[in-house]
Scaffold this active site. Structure first.
Site, PDB file in Angstrom:
ATOM      1  N   ASP A 132      33.001  49.866  37.811  1.00 11.09           N
ATOM      2  CA  ASP A 132      34.400  49.461  37.631  1.00 11.09           C
ATOM      3  C   ASP A 132      35.330  50.653  37.460  1.00 11.09           C
ATOM      4  OD1 ASP A 132      36.453  47.599  37.402  1.00 11.09           O
ATOM      5  OD2 ASP A 132      35.297  46.308  36.062  1.00 11.09           O
TER       6      ASP A 132
ATOM      7  N   ASP B 192      40.045  39.940  40.771  1.00  8.01           N
ATOM      8  CA  ASP B 192      39.833  39.301  39.471  1.00  8.01           C
ATOM      9  C   ASP B 192      40.332  37.860  39.484  1.00  8.01           C
ATOM     10  OD1 ASP B 192      38.487  41.261  38.150  1.00  8.01           O
ATOM     11  OD2 ASP B 192      40.205  42.011  37.015  1.00  8.01           O
TER      12      ASP B 192
HETATM   13  C1  GLA Z   1      37.473  44.298  35.207  1.00  8.71           C
HETATM   14  C2  GLA Z   1      36.650  43.573  36.244  1.00  8.71           C
HETATM   15  C3  GLA Z   1      36.083  42.302  35.657  1.00  8.71           C
HETATM   16  C4  GLA Z   1      35.261  42.641  34.448  1.00  8.71           C
HETATM   17  C5  GLA Z   1      36.082  43.422  33.439  1.00  8.71           C
HETATM   18  C6  GLA Z   1      35.243  43.921  32.291  1.00  8.71           C
HETATM   19  O1  GLA Z   1      38.642  43.636  34.933  1.00  8.71           O
HETATM   20  O2  GLA Z   1      37.385  43.308  37.387  1.00  8.71           O
HETATM   21  O3  GLA Z   1      35.315  41.607  36.612  1.00  8.71           O
HETATM   22  O4  GLA Z   1      34.126  43.387  34.832  1.00  8.71           O
HETATM   23  O5  GLA Z   1      36.708  44.542  34.041  1.00  8.71           O
HETATM   24  O6  GLA Z   1      35.973  44.627  31.360  1.00  8.71           O
END
Ligand code: GLA
Length: 749
Positions: free
Chosen positions: A478, A548
């Site tokens: 991420d 997301d």
């Molecule tokens: C980001 C990702 C999510 C999740 C969060 C965790 O927003 O896109 O899918 O993994 O971080 O903190």
């Protein structure tokens, strides 16, 4: 594929999809002459017009010839502010403060295959798969040289371009702009198409007419970004999904970028693309070189579908690498939306048990397993398991998955550091920041300085240790904030303009080392969803979490927009809970499942809470996906109806297996309509004279009934010739419910 005619100075780059023609004029000026459908030969049926145009200057070498001006001629790599006022491809500042340079043709070479770009991701090709032309330009004052590289692929309508600039003088100089390519089109009546977006609403297709002046699609965020995708297209006014000329561009680059067009006074259009020159400054000592990222140029005479096919082919065969390139991707469950930070070993064990019972293949533990992290305010950088939360450590969690025949996946965010972390306490100077001002935070975290070798080494070692010790099969990587105050405590003043570019050199090096050390691990990239969905990242991590926003209806647009460049096998797509966490919408399970099946399929909700009825439905979806996965992930994808066109109420997608024997059709109708208006859609890419049987059919279901009220025939078991299906089309049965989804499987007899 590449020929050079000494007499005319013409280079003809050609495959069975396009011709691209360059010319050396007067033995020194590199001009662009043609890009379009393949030509037998380029004999110059449209010689460049010599006109005396006021206020368009001549270089001294052509002083007597007032009809010759580089301000008018179509160029391949124009300089800034010398004899051409249009947007430049590159700009420099010499040590005496002056900014003019004159690059002229020096030599060229034609090679089999395609050389790798040092330290950068790029499309790879074997000797038989591509041919490369390298043209060397040298500055008349001897301070700069540029090597322009053009690779023609045998299997796709793609031309790869990049540039290597070299300080050939005795003094240092600064590059203040270094595009990957420039192109002059002979007319302006195009539309430009870009993918606009934001967090949780990435890659909306936007089409607008080209108008006079300069227009830019760009990122200034230290990442390719949610806001703009590193993609740009110019389409003929009459071009649509299936026909007409479209010129598409995408960068193999994950940092800031710009595509700038200028529709200028004489009716031509210049396009320049590459690293965003704003904020870029690269110091070149004598003898040093700078390599630009690669740009992929796609030519299509078959509309946007043709452009996407070109990109999908090059991504599938030349950008993706490694053991997962051609393998169906595992069906996963991710605990994020199920538990957020609130989990322990017992909960995860139960999750693994339920996953196994449903037929899921991979269990992913998301954020919150390391340091002291129980919310998003601490511990980034401390990649050590929090054993007070996970008794028995990660090894036990991995084993609970492995014991059941599941793979185990883990979340990391290695480019970041929290101020509340051991890493930050030990190395406060490893974070990017201005030395003069208070720090700037995003999600309460700082960005590590990946321009430093020791920071990259730390990331490689700390991540690698966890992967080896815990038996991790999959990584979700991420990146949850953008760069601000991108200054390095380790670089001298004249190199601070390099930090945002060096950051990606560092990241690519980290990823190269990690992926070669752990070749069996499947890496999925993420940046708050699809904030770094680009060809650079895909070279190391073959799939990306698309957004997301997990709402199925939102995803119809996001995934359709993403497919303009990226093939379905690169898109993470999961079924999530209703009411949806981002938009509160309630959609049927079938709709969520069919929408997610378009990409790398998974579940991101508390699967331990499914009722028996839901479990049965999920099991059926998983079994269906396993049957169709090869066709949907490794076949050819087409957009049949786009949610960005017409009423936006319908979406239809098609997948044709690589051998053409299986076809999957998906159709979604967002809102029910009151009239008995029925709309057909038309599959493509079938063999007209082959018979296709409707082998499986799943009609839409309402939220509260099972679809038994549907009128019409299901066509299941019937067989049709390809021409009828393509020309007469398919008409989904009408159903009086919102958010309807249908799926057909056709098998060639
Ligand atoms: C980001 C990702 C999510 C999740 C969060 C965790 O927003 O896109 O899918 O993994 O971080 O903190």
């Amino acid at each position: 594929m590449i020929t050079f005619d000494k007499e005319t100075g013409i280079f003809h780059l050609k495959n069975d999809r396009y011709s691209y023609v360059l010319q050396i004029a007067k033995g020194k000026y590199l001009l662009h002459r043609y890009w379009g459908k393949p030509l037998r030969a380029f004999r110059d049926s449209r010689p460049l017009q010599a006109l005396d145009r006021a206020f368009s200057p001549q270089p001294e070498a052509e002083r007597g010839e007032r009809t010759f001006s580089l301000d008018v001629l179509p160029q391949e790599y124009p300089a800034a502010g010398h004899v051409d006022y249009r947007i430049p491809a590159y700009s420099v500042r010499l040590s005496d403060g002056t900014t003019s340079t004159e690059l002229r043709y020096a030599t060229h070479r034609i090679e089999k295959g395609k050389p790798r770009l040092l330290g950068l991701p790029s499309a790879l090709a074997e000797e038989t798969e591509a041919e490369t032309l390298v043209i060397r330009l040298e500055d008349t004052a001897g301070v700069l040289a540029a090597e322009l590289s053009y690779s023609v692929f045998a299997d796709s309508a793609i031309l790869a371009r990049s540039v290597r600039l070299e300080n050939t003088g005795k003094e240092p100089l600064d590059l203040t702009g270094a595009a990957s390519f420039a192109l002059d089109f002979p007319e302006q009546d195009y539309d430009h198409v870009a993918l606009f977006g934001g967090h949780a609403s990435e890659r909306n297709v936007e089409r607008m007419p080209v108008t006079h002046g300069v227009y830019s699609v760009e990122s200034r965020r230290g990442a390719s970004s949610h806001q703009a995708s590193p993609f740009f297209a110019l389409a003929r006014k009459t071009a649509d999904e299936r026909q007409g000329e479209v010129f598409g561009f995408s960068l193999v680059w994950s940092g800031e970028f710009a595509f700038r067009t200028e529709a200028e006074q004489f009716g031509t259009l210049r396009l320049v693309g590459g690293i965003n020159p704003e904020g870029f400054r690269w110091h070149l000592a004598p003898g040093e070189t700078f390599q630009t990222p690669e740009a992929l140029l796609a030519y299509s005479s078959e509309g946007f579908d043709g452009m996407s096919q070109a990109f999908h082919t090059v991504v599938r065969h030349h950008i993706l690498r490694g053991s997962w390139r051609d393998r169906g991707r595992p069906i996963l469950v991710n605990n994020w939306e199920a538990t957020y930070f609130d989990f322990d070993a017992e909960k995860l064990d139960h999750l693994a048990e339920c996953a196994k019972n449903l037929g899921i293949e991979l269990m992913v533990l998301d954020d919150g397993w390391f340091g002291k992290r129980n919310d998003d305010n601490s511990s980034l950088g401390d990649w050590v398991c929090n054993e007070s939360k996970l008794a028995g450590g990660l090894k036990a969690v991995a084993e609970s998955a492995h014991r059941r025949g599941l793979k185990f996946g883990l979340w990391f965010e290695p480019e970041m550091v929290s101020t509340e972390s051991d890493l930050y306490r030990a190395h406060p100077d490893w974070a990017l920041r201005s030395p003069h001002y208070p720090m700037t935070f995003g999600r309460n975290q700082l960005v590590l300085d990946l321009s430093r070798r020791e920071v990259c080494d730390y990331i490689v070692e700390s991540v690698s240790k966890v992967l080896t010790e815990s038996g991790v099969d999959y990584v979700k990587w991420d990146f949850n904030r953008h760069l601000t105050d991108a200054f390095s405590a380790a670089l001298p003043p004249e190199r601070q303009g390099e930090v945002k570019t060096r950051f990606y050199y560092g990241l690519y090096d980290v990823l190269e080392r990690l992926t070669s050390r752990h070749p069996e691990v499947l890496f999925e990239s993420c940046s708050g969803g699809g904030g770094r969905f680009d060809l650079g990242i895909l070279h190391y991590m073959p799939q990306t979490w698309t957004s997301d926003d997990t709402d199925a209806i939102e995803r119809l647009k996001i995934q359709t927009g993403t497919s303009m460049v990226f093939p379905p096998i690169t898109m993470g797509a999961h079924v999530s809970v209703v009411p949806n966490h981002q938009v509160g919408r309630v959609t049927p399970m079938q709709t969520r499942a069919f929408c997610a099946m378009m990409g790398c399929y998974g579940y991101e909700l508390d699967i331990t809470r499914f009722t028996e009825e839901e479990q049965a439905e999920v099991r059926a979806h998983i079994a269906l996906y396993k049957r169709l996965r090869k066709t949907m992930q490794l076949g050819t994808f087409h957009r049949l109806v786009s949610p960005f066109e017409g009423s936006g109420n319908e979406t239809a997608w098609e997948f044709v297996s690589a051998d053409g024997r299986e076809v999957v059709l998906l159709y979604f109708k967002t809102l029910a309509t009151p009239k008995t208006e029925l709309r057909r859609f038309f599959p493509v890419g079938l063999a007209a004279d082959a018979e296709y049987e409707v082998a499986e059919y799943y009609p839409a279901k309402g939220l509260s009934h099972d679809g038994a009220g549907n009128k019409g025939t299901s066509l299941k078991g019937c067989a049709f010739y390809g021409d009828e299906l393509m020309q007469s089309g398919i008409e989904p049965e009408k159903i009086d419910t919102d958010f309807a989804a249908y799926l057909w499987v056709l098998r060639r007899k």
